[in-house]
Design a protein around this motif. Structure first.
Motif, PDB file in Angstrom:
ATOM      1  N   ASN A   2       0.827  -1.206   0.000  1.00 18.55           N
ATOM      2  CA  ASN A   2       0.000   0.000   0.000  1.00 18.55           C
ATOM      3  C   ASN A   2       0.867   1.264   0.000  1.00 18.55           C
ATOM      4  O   ASN A   2       2.076   1.216   0.238  1.00 18.55           O
ATOM      5  N   THR A   3       0.255   2.386  -0.218  1.00 19.53           N
ATOM      6  CA  THR A   3       0.945   3.659  -0.372  1.00 19.53           C
ATOM      7  C   THR A   3       1.633   4.080   0.922  1.00 19.53           C
ATOM      8  O   THR A   3       2.754   4.595   0.898  1.00 19.53           O
ATOM      9  N   ILE A   4       1.040   3.852   2.063  1.00 17.79           N
ATOM     10  CA  ILE A   4       1.638   4.254   3.345  1.00 17.79           C
ATOM     11  C   ILE A   4       2.899   3.455   3.623  1.00 17.79           C
ATOM     12  O   ILE A   4       3.916   4.008   4.035  1.00 17.79           O
ATOM     13  N   THR A   5       2.891   2.160   3.377  1.00 15.18           N
ATOM     14  CA  THR A   5       4.065   1.323   3.571  1.00 15.18           C
ATOM     15  C   THR A   5       5.194   1.758   2.635  1.00 15.18           C
ATOM     16  O   THR A   5       6.360   1.830   3.044  1.00 15.18           O
ATOM     17  N   LEU A   6       4.868   2.038   1.405  1.00 12.84           N
ATOM     18  CA  LEU A   6       5.861   2.499   0.437  1.00 12.84           C
ATOM     19  C   LEU A   6       6.465   3.830   0.867  1.00 12.84           C
ATOM     20  O   LEU A   6       7.676   4.031   0.784  1.00 12.84           O
ATOM     21  N   GLN A   7       5.665   4.730   1.389  1.00 16.18           N
ATOM     22  CA  GLN A   7       6.168   6.033   1.852  1.00 16.18           C
ATOM     23  C   GLN A   7       7.114   5.852   3.040  1.00 16.18           C
ATOM     24  O   GLN A   7       8.144   6.514   3.136  1.00 16.18           O
ATOM     25  N   LYS A   8       6.778   4.943   3.962  1.00 16.18           N
ATOM     26  CA  LYS A   8       7.640   4.671   5.113  1.00 16.18           C
ATOM     27  C   LYS A   8       8.990   4.106   4.661  1.00 16.18           C
ATOM     28  O   LYS A   8      10.044   4.500   5.166  1.00 16.18           O
ATOM     29  N   ARG A   9       8.965   3.181   3.710  1.00 18.41           N
ATOM     30  CA  ARG A   9      10.210   2.590   3.193  1.00 18.41           C
ATOM     31  C   ARG A   9      11.065   3.646   2.495  1.00 18.41           C
ATOM     32  O   ARG A   9      12.282   3.693   2.672  1.00 18.41           O
TER      33      ARG A   9
END
Length: 189
Positions: A2-9
């Protein structure tokens, strides 16, 4: 993903990259002082040692107890291209007893029409002799300021550590060269 996980990474990757870049920048600034410290401690690159009067006395005692041997010392003097000084040793060579304190004299004359402050850099050749060449007093430890036409005599008090006689890398060394180069001191900004 998801977009939130990608942003955190992406944020974590960016922080690691920034930390690595900051660390490399810090090491870049620390490299020169750390290398200078290493050279002074190890005598690497012809860097001489700084000794106290007590260390000189101890070296003289060691030399006297082990039979005296002598060595030739050659004195070299240079100036940077931007330095209008005449700089030279009073005597180009000297023969000294290993372990015994001696003094060399250099002269410097400001040939310009302005007051100039200079600083001397130094080295010893052959490089492996740097760890055994000890300066007790030297004009290279402080900046030198000369008025137009002023000439000064500058002493260097030194000794060669008798431990050099036990170093296989010093076998066959008959002469040590102490070389100075005067440069204009950096003006404070």
């Amino acid at each position: 993903m998801n977009t939130i996980t990608l942003q955190k990474r992406n944020r974590r990757t960016m922080l690691w990259a920034f930390a690595a870049a900051a660390g490399m920048l810090g090491l870049g600034f620390a490299a020169v002082p750390l290398y200078r410290l290493f050279c002074q401690v190890a005598g690497f690159g012809g860097t001489t040692q700084v000794a106290t009067e007590q260390e000189a006395d101890l070296a003289a005692q060691m030399a006297n107890s082990g039979g005296v041997r002598d060595i030739s010392i050659r004195f070299d003097a240079n100036t940077g291209m931007d330095m209008p000084w005449r700089f030279e040793p009073v005597n180009a060579t000297d023969r000294i007893a290993i372990g015994q304190r001696d003094m060399a004299i250099y002269t410097a004359r400001n040939t310009s029409t302005e007051t100039i402050t200079g600083t001397a850099t130094f080295n010893v050749e052959p490089e492996q002799a740097g760890r055994y060449f000890n300066k007790i007093q030297c004009f290279c430890f402080t900046e030198q300021t000369l008025r137009p036409g002023q000439e000064v005599r500058m002493p260097v008090i030194y000794f060669v550590d008798p431990a050099m006689l036990d170093d296989p890398n010093m076998a066959g060394v008959q002469q040590i060269t102490l070389s100075y180069t005067f440069h204009r001191a950096k003006q404070p900004s």
